[in-house]
Design an enzyme around this catalytic site. Structure first.
Site, PDB file in Angstrom:
ATOM      1  N   GLY A 120      32.897  35.430  51.863  1.00 38.84           N
ATOM      2  CA  GLY A 120      34.203  34.933  51.446  1.00 38.84           C
ATOM      3  C   GLY A 120      34.440  35.675  49.858  1.00 38.84           C
ATOM      4  N   ALA A 121      33.463  35.212  49.129  1.00 40.03           N
ATOM      5  CA  ALA A 121      33.707  35.077  47.655  1.00 40.03           C
ATOM      6  C   ALA A 121      32.473  34.894  47.099  1.00 40.03           C
ATOM      7  CB  ALA A 121      34.646  34.543  47.053  1.00 40.03           C
ATOM      8  N   MET A 122      32.309  35.293  45.724  1.00 36.78           N
ATOM      9  CA  MET A 122      30.907  35.105  45.011  1.00 36.78           C
ATOM     10  C   MET A 122      31.273  34.502  43.551  1.00 36.78           C
ATOM     11  SD  MET A 122      27.579  35.253  45.083  1.00 36.78           S
ATOM     12  CE  MET A 122      26.858  34.722  43.478  1.00 36.78           C
TER      13      MET A 122
ATOM     14  N   ASN B  11      29.828  35.002  40.588  1.00 40.33           N
ATOM     15  CA  ASN B  11      29.248  35.604  39.436  1.00 40.33           C
ATOM     16  C   ASN B  11      30.047  34.935  38.090  1.00 40.33           C
ATOM     17  OD1 ASN B  11      28.284  37.513  41.385  1.00 40.33           O
ATOM     18  ND2 ASN B  11      30.340  38.228  41.319  1.00 40.33           N
TER      19      ASN B  11
ATOM     20  N   GLU C 264      34.611  28.818  44.168  1.00 36.69           N
ATOM     21  CA  GLU C 264      34.051  29.559  43.422  1.00 36.69           C
ATOM     22  C   GLU C 264      34.114  29.278  41.866  1.00 36.69           C
ATOM     23  OE1 GLU C 264      32.161  31.393  44.873  1.00 36.69           O
ATOM     24  OE2 GLU C 264      33.120  31.383  46.873  1.00 36.69           O
TER      25      GLU C 264
HETATM   26  N1  TRP Z   1      27.502  32.001  46.767  1.00 35.30           N
HETATM   27  C1  TRP Z   1      28.709  32.501  47.736  1.00 35.30           C
HETATM   28  C2  TRP Z   1      29.575  31.457  47.932  1.00 35.30           C
HETATM   29  O1  TRP Z   1      30.399  30.916  47.350  1.00 35.30           O
HETATM   30  C3  TRP Z   1      28.110  33.050  49.112  1.00 35.30           C
HETATM   31  C4  TRP Z   1      27.972  34.603  49.160  1.00 35.30           C
HETATM   32  C5  TRP Z   1      28.959  35.558  48.897  1.00 35.30           C
HETATM   33  C6  TRP Z   1      26.963  35.199  49.730  1.00 35.30           C
HETATM   34  N2  TRP Z   1      28.664  36.795  49.299  1.00 35.30           N
HETATM   35  C7  TRP Z   1      27.213  36.662  49.728  1.00 35.30           C
HETATM   36  C8  TRP Z   1      25.759  34.941  50.268  1.00 35.30           C
HETATM   37  C9  TRP Z   1      26.708  37.655  50.218  1.00 35.30           C
HETATM   38  C10 TRP Z   1      24.978  35.859  50.782  1.00 35.30           C
HETATM   39  C11 TRP Z   1      25.403  37.305  50.607  1.00 35.30           C
HETATM   40  O2  TRP Z   1      29.406  30.548  48.755  1.00 35.30           O
HETATM   41 ZN    ZN Z   2      29.433  28.696  47.449  1.00 27.66          ZN
END
Ligand code: TRP
Ligand code: ZN
Length: 865
Positions: free
Chosen positions: A268-270, A272, A305
């Site tokens: 879904g999203a990351m 960073n 996020e």
């Molecule tokens: N940390 C991300 C979240 O908010 C999870 C995530 C996003 C992720 N892209 C990814 C995990 C790619 C593994 C691979 O939940």
């Molecule tokens: Zn998360």
């Protein structure tokens, strides 16, 4: 095939008990990227310092890297001091303190795994969690190594927007005409939070003034064509920032916060640091191009996020076994945000429904694991419903046990004490224990034991003594060996009401079940009592209780807990489906029929349309399969359809009245109130379509809708219940007007699940659609994910299983993460009758015999011997 493991080599297993601290500190990392689609040059310059005594070699990770040079204090390392095995590179005999310089070359264009640096529609972007940074440069790719990152990005004019974490430092033209931009992130972070973006992007700016008066520059970057769909995400972001200050006292820390939308994304999203990267489907929305559900999803994910900035980034995980430390806590935080922002009852019903249908399924299948796993082969396979949703339920139980005030004290202590550290789940629970004086040692089993525990409830009411006894017994999960499971600490919230009037006889009380059995006695109960138990699903358990129809009807009418009202009618539906399985011609139970009529008769008395809409929605297949296993999914499908038809007939003309009463006039608003009314209107329309011809009405809605929610509903209902010509016409009109990828995906998934038309051949046809691409996970999920998870009729056939297996194999060569998620429905063979089981297992075995990625191998080998 670049991502495959070699056949016959034993998979390597990473274990929690083997954790060792990293013997070096990396004080700073300077990265330089000379962007190029096929040959991006990455230069790393790090300051390394030994922090543990002993002759440890420096252990770095790397994957698919073209190694150009490795220098220690300016001198190229001799080959005999380097050992590279799989994804580990050891540099032997390094000094106590030195300067490490590494040059690598990578190929973003060839990167279809979407981990590390890759291209999406010509835009450079990164995804480093969990272990993607090793595809960029050699580095200790583990979350407990935290460092200060400075990133220099060099590019020609074709990629004018160049972003990374932290604050912008400089921006200049180089003598050769290229541009060089420098970013510096002052907060030490693990490399999984590193991000870089380079593209020709449009931006929308906004601002947020924090509680201490700092003005934060907010920006959302998208492809220029999408700039008219960023407002809602920006508004959601500001709401989330204000909420985290108000509810957790957490303020944003950098001067700038950026979100970038990309088309190709595995999840879904990351989160960073300072530069969140989103799947475009989780950011882009406007009335014409997103449904109500998409608006709510976007609000929740933007918040999720953002909340990670504290729960995940400022305090991060020591190792990946602690993943739920950040994900469980952050899901809990985003669900509370959504509950506060919209309707608490509806949000909880939706979460409980999701947990039961999806997480409980995972928890009883071959990939079941604890919230804190003890081992893994491929960490990407552990971004699961258990880590996220069950993890959030465990945090919710702590909140329930402590109450809001103490929980806040605990979270303050946790964030303040561990700011800047990489910690374990224990540190979080310890902080909660410290502020409350509670002993959480038994509670920790929620993190350590897999499976869904069961709670058996028996009621005894003695009229003479006016005593009500509630007997509770906890039973181990079905998957567990009896002896391996120790009892949980289970918060059981209950209330007792009068079956006839709904009056509260015993007000809501919290009981802590810590033994195998316990009983609660309530005195002075003279009326016929009904017990509302595990209110709000106060623990992630399965309830086993023999409840009479009359009790369930009373709960569905009177319970003031939304979840339990909804749950009561769901159980009535379950009973009905069970009866239709045995006696197809059976009538609908008269009291259920009466209940439904009473619920919908008077639209003006409906206080929460969204809740009612949930109550009128039948249980999902997964829930039925679990309760009625081993099952023939095709028979369940038929029984469920029969129930739907009977309910439609029971409501008859009231559906139209309800539909008209709930329609929302005026300009589109994605408010909880308007969303709830539309939801109920659409549910009513769906039932109406089963009792009368709705061709005209549906054409009219489609032509005049002010928003995608209604237009999509018209198309969807037409596809299942309108005349063939109207059904085809609306399908064609919907795809003709699908300008955005997100609307395209709605069309693809709706076509892929349509019971009347979506045969295996039709699914293949959809994968040949000019706008379909195997390299785009959103397209794959829309067609194949929807097919395997929601098209029971076509999927649960030998050809359906084969199509999924073939698709998974094809995907595995491009994107292992997507392949190993897509295969899941086949792994659930355990709940079906033997003919289905054998066919599913045959496909898994056929896959197991091939050369698979590490990701897919782990899932397939756990699912079949
Ligand atoms: N940390 C991300 C979240 O908010 C999870 C995530 C996003 C992720 N892209 C990814 C995990 C790619 C593994 C691979 O939940
Ligand atoms: Zn998360």
């Amino acid at each position: 095939m670049t991502d495959s493991r070699t056949m016959n080599s034993a998979p390597s297993i990473t274990r929690l008990v083997d954790y060792e601290a990293f013997p070096f500190a990396i004080d700073s990392v300077d990265l330089t990227f000379a962007l190029d689609p096929t040959r991006t040059r990455v230069t790393q310059s790090s300051v390394v310092r030994r922090i543990m005594k002993g002759q440890h070699a420096l252990e770095l990770n790397g994957k698919n890297l073209n190694r150009i040079s490795i220098k220690v204090d300016g001198a190229e390392i001799e080959a005999d001091r380097l050992v590279e095995i799989d994804e580990t590179l050891m540099i032997r005999q390094v000094p106590d303190e030195f300067h490490l310089e590494i040059e690598t070359e990578i190929n973003p264009e060839a990167n279809t795994a979407l981990e590390g640096l890759y291209l999406s529609n010509g835009m450079f972007c990164t995804q480093c969690e969990a272990e993607g940074f090793r595809r960029i440069t050699y580095y200790p790719d583990r979350p407990d190594v935290m460092s200060i990152f400075t990133t220099r990005i060099i590019s020609d004019a074709s990629h004018p927007v160049l972003l990374s974490n932290g604050n912008p430092v400089s921006d200049q033209l180089l003598p050769d005409g290229r541009r060089e931009v420098v970013w510096r992130d002052p907060f030490p972070k693990p490399c999984y939070l590193f991000a870089l973006v380079g593209g020709d992007l449009a931006v929308k700016h906004d601002e947020f003034v924090t509680m201490s008066g700092r003005c934060i520059d907010l920006r959302i970057y998208v492809e220029p064509k999408d700039l008219d769909r960023v407002d809602y995400a920006l508004q959601s972001l500001k709401r989330a920032m204000a909420w985290d200050e108000r509810v957790y006292g957490r303020e944003y820390d950098l001067d700038i916060f950026m979100i970038v939308a990309v088309s190709h994304f595995n999840m879904g999203a990351m989160e960073n640091k300072g530069l969140n990267i989103f799947n475009s489907s989780c950011v882009l929305a406007n009335a014409a191009a997103a449904t109500d559900q998409a608006f709510q999803r976007i609000e929740a994910i933007v918040a999720h996020e953002y909340f990670h900035n504290w729960s995940g980034n400022r305090v991060t995980c020591r190792d990946w076994f602690q993943l739920s430390l950040k994900e469980g806590l952050t899901v809990f935080r985003d669900s509370e945000f959504s509950a506060d922002t919209n309707s608490r009852a509806v949000k909880r019903i939706q979460d409980v429904n999701f947990l039961r249908s999806a997480q409980f399924t995972e928890d009883s299948g071959p990939t079941a694991h604890p919230v804190q796993p003890s081992e893994y082969q491929e960490i990407s396979n552990f971004y699961t419903l258990t880590i996220y949703e069950k993890g959030a339920e465990v945090v919710r139980m702590i909140h329930t046990l402590l109450g809001a005030e103490l929980f806040r004290k605990g979270s303050d202590l946790y964030f303040d004490r561990h700011d800047g550290q990489a910690v374990t789940i224990n540190e979080f629970v310890d902080a909660m224990g410290e502020v409350s004086g509670r002993d959480f040692s038994q509670f920790m089993r929620w993190y350590q034991q897999p499976g869904t525990p069961r709670v058996r409830v028996d009621i005894e009411h003695d009229q003479n003594t006016e005593t009500l006894t509630i007997q509770l017994a906890q039973k181990s999960p079905v998957i567990a060996r009896e002896d391996s499971h120790k009892p949980y600490a289970i918060p059981v919230r209950y209330q007792v009401i009068d079956q006839q009037t709904g009056d509260v006889l015993v007000p809501e009380t919290l009981f802590e079940l810590t033994e195998e059995v316990a009983s609660i006695t309530c005195a002075g109960v003279s009326a016929r009592p009904v017990v509302s138990i595990l209110r709000g699903l106060s623990a992630p358990v399965k309830l086993e209780m023999d409840r009479q129809t009359s009790d369930l009807v009373a709960l569905a009418r009177f319970d003031d807990d939304g979840v339990n009202r909804w749950d009561a009618i769901q159980e009535l539906y379950m009973h009905a489906i069970q009866e239709f399985l045995e006696t197809p011609e059976a009538n609908l139970d008269a009291s259920l029929q009466q209940l439904i009529c009473d619920l919908i008769r008077d639209p003006s008395s409906i206080s929460d349309p969204a809740c009612l809409s949930e109550m009128l929605t039948l249980p999902q297949d997964n829930i039925l399969w679990d309760a009625l296993q081993p099952t023939d999914p095709q028979k369940i499908l038929e029984a469920r359809k029969r129930l739907r038809q009977r309910i439609a007939l029971a409501g008859s003309s009231m559906w139209r009245t309800l539909f008209e009463a709930m329609r929302v006039a005026g300009p589109y608003q994605p408010s909880a109130d308007a969303i709830g009314r539309r939801s109920l209107a659409i549910t009513a329309l769906g039932y109406m379509a089963k009792v009368e011809s709705i061709d005209h009405l549906i054409l009219d809605i489609e032509a005049n809708a002010s928003n995608l929610t209604e237009r999509y509903a018209a198309y969807r209902i037409a596809r299942s219940d309108a005349s063939e010509s109207v059904s085809l016409e609306l399908s064609q009109r919907f795809i003709d007007r699908a300008e955005t990828d997100e609307v395209l995906d709605l069309w693809l998934s709706t076509e892929a699940v349509n019971e009347n038309t979506a045969t295996v051949d039709r699914i293949k046809e959809l994968t040949s659609h000019p706008r379909f691409a195997w390299t785009n996970p959103n397209r794959v999920r829309s067609v194949l994910g929807a097919f395997a998870n929601r098209n029971v009729k076509a999927f649960h056939t030998p050809d359906g299983y084969r199509l999924l297996a073939d698709s998974v194999l094809k995907l595995d060569a491009m994107n292992p993460q997507i392949a190993s998620r897509l295969v899941m429905p086949l792994c659930q063979w355990g709940r079906f009758e033997s003919t289905f089981q054998e066919q599913m297992k045959a496909e898994l075995r056929r896959m197991a015999a091939k050369d698979l990625s590490k990701d897919l191998y782990e899932i397939v080998s756990k699912s079949v011997d």
